[in-house]
Scaffold this motif. Sequence first.
Motif, PDB file in Angstrom:
ATOM      1  N   LEU A   1       0.941 -19.947 -16.901  1.00 53.83           N
ATOM      2  CA  LEU A   1       2.049 -20.720 -17.462  1.00 53.83           C
ATOM      3  C   LEU A   1       2.342 -21.971 -16.640  1.00 53.83           C
ATOM      4  O   LEU A   1       3.238 -22.741 -16.981  1.00 53.83           O
ATOM      5  N   GLY A   2       1.579 -22.187 -15.567  1.00 56.12           N
ATOM      6  CA  GLY A   2       1.814 -23.340 -14.703  1.00 56.12           C
ATOM      7  C   GLY A   2       2.999 -23.107 -13.787  1.00 56.12           C
ATOM      8  O   GLY A   2       3.366 -21.976 -13.473  1.00 56.12           O
ATOM      9  N   ARG A   3       3.616 -24.195 -13.349  1.00 55.35           N
ATOM     10  CA  ARG A   3       4.825 -24.073 -12.518  1.00 55.35           C
ATOM     11  C   ARG A   3       5.972 -23.606 -13.394  1.00 55.35           C
ATOM     12  O   ARG A   3       6.213 -24.157 -14.463  1.00 55.35           O
ATOM     13  N   ILE A   4       6.684 -22.596 -12.937  1.00 51.20           N
ATOM     14  CA  ILE A   4       7.796 -22.069 -13.716  1.00 51.20           C
ATOM     15  C   ILE A   4       9.027 -22.938 -13.475  1.00 51.20           C
ATOM     16  O   ILE A   4       9.506 -23.071 -12.345  1.00 51.20           O
ATOM     17  N   VAL A   5       9.527 -23.529 -14.540  1.00 51.35           N
ATOM     18  CA  VAL A   5      10.651 -24.456 -14.464  1.00 51.35           C
ATOM     19  C   VAL A   5      11.978 -23.724 -14.627  1.00 51.35           C
ATOM     20  O   VAL A   5      12.944 -23.966 -13.890  1.00 51.35           O
ATOM     21  N   GLN A   6      12.036 -22.826 -15.606  1.00 50.83           N
ATOM     22  CA  GLN A   6      13.285 -22.108 -15.878  1.00 50.83           C
ATOM     23  C   GLN A   6      12.971 -20.723 -16.424  1.00 50.83           C
ATOM     24  O   GLN A   6      11.992 -20.530 -17.154  1.00 50.83           O
ATOM     25  N   ILE A   7      13.827 -19.771 -16.068  1.00 52.96           N
ATOM     26  CA  ILE A   7      13.734 -18.410 -16.591  1.00 52.96           C
ATOM     27  C   ILE A   7      15.102 -18.028 -17.138  1.00 52.96           C
ATOM     28  O   ILE A   7      16.097 -18.047 -16.404  1.00 52.96           O
ATOM     29  N   ASN A   8      15.158 -17.691 -18.410  1.00 49.98           N
ATOM     30  CA  ASN A   8      16.387 -17.212 -19.025  1.00 49.98           C
ATOM     31  C   ASN A   8      16.309 -15.690 -19.157  1.00 49.98           C
ATOM     32  O   ASN A   8      15.334 -15.160 -19.693  1.00 49.98           O
ATOM     33  N   ILE A   9      17.342 -15.013 -18.672  1.00 47.83           N
ATOM     34  CA  ILE A   9      17.422 -13.561 -18.775  1.00 47.83           C
ATOM     35  C   ILE A   9      18.735 -13.227 -19.474  1.00 47.83           C
ATOM     36  O   ILE A   9      19.807 -13.661 -19.031  1.00 47.83           O
ATOM     37  N   ALA A  10      18.660 -12.466 -20.559  1.00 43.53           N
ATOM     38  CA  ALA A  10      19.864 -12.157 -21.335  1.00 43.53           C
ATOM     39  C   ALA A  10      19.972 -10.653 -21.560  1.00 43.53           C
ATOM     40  O   ALA A  10      19.129 -10.063 -22.229  1.00 43.53           O
ATOM     41  N   PHE A  11      20.990 -10.063 -20.978  1.00 44.97           N
ATOM     42  CA  PHE A  11      21.325  -8.662 -21.246  1.00 44.97           C
ATOM     43  C   PHE A  11      22.581  -8.679 -22.123  1.00 44.97           C
ATOM     44  O   PHE A  11      23.673  -8.371 -21.680  1.00 44.97           O
TER      45      PHE A  11
END
Length: 359
Positions: free
Chosen positions: A144-154
């Motif tokens: 995925l290349g460099r990870i810019v953002q990760i959204n986690i939703a519970f």
Amino acid sequence: MKQLKVCILGQGRSGRDIHGIFFLRNPEMFKVAAVVEPLEERRKRAEKEYGCDVYEDYRSILGRRDLDLVLNATPSHLHVPITLELLKNGFNTLCDKPLARSVQEVDMLIEASENSGKLFAIFQQSRYAPYFLQVRKVIDSGILGRIVQINIAFNGFSRRWDWQTLQEFNGGSLLNTGPHPLDQALQLFGTDVMPEITCIMDRANTFGDAEDHVKLILRGSGCPTVDVEISSCCAYPCFTYNVYGTRGGLRGSMTHLDWKYFIQEEAPEQKLIRTPLEKEDGTPAYCQEQLKWYEESWDIPEEQKVLFDTLSKAYYTMLYKVITEGARLEVTPQQVRRQIAVIEECHRQNPLKKISIIH
């Protein structure tokens, strides 16, 4: 295989329905030798279900020396004082989440563990969630290349009115649900740096005085931005994870994940152009290209679909090896300390008014 003798403090939803059931299903590793429970009806049930000694007060076990592990599954606000007393009295201690409300409390527990030489562990079993392990696998592969953002939703939609909605009992979504996504978020953010924290909390559908809507952003130089949501007023939950990378992305739930990516060497060669773009006929053109996308997916294996069983098995297998073989503790108090530091800052940014309860 050595059978470890365990004492469970508490026979509520966690003590009985998560931990107790696991011990009963895995007698080759664990035997419930004692249960502490203030409610008489639950004590009688525990005595029948486990065939163990039962006590009304946890202080009654402090003189026992046959216990290999004591599990603190008491209500959240009792985690710190009881865990502290157990460690000082020489017990290997596993505390349920949430561990504490402040870093100062965590440091006190770590010091007690070091002074007694006894194991101090926290039940953060979501570290072993199949979907999380797969997300880490895809990210770590680099596709995925460099990870810019990760959204986690519970997220979800629910109304709640039990003791875990009250601040006086260390209630609220951030302390109740939050340790699960936060543990995962901090592992993905980076384990060697404390993030910058921005948090918004609100009371939405709760009948108590603690928050049930949390928006938390973790930022830091050289780290991905991690956006964590824990909300009880989301009627249309659409993902658990959404990962943004420079060569693709990943999105999905706890049971299914999809990811797509392009291969850099196959992409058209481009260079920066300062002048307006034009089509072959001289008319204005929009900056776009055609990339060859590769798509993959993952579904949770059938044998792992009962998530509580899967997570408990993974965590307790690890803990059993720590106690019997001297293996490395994989979820450490120091890691959880950073989690509590984030939670403490979130509460500092969002002081909530307490309500008076008439007993």
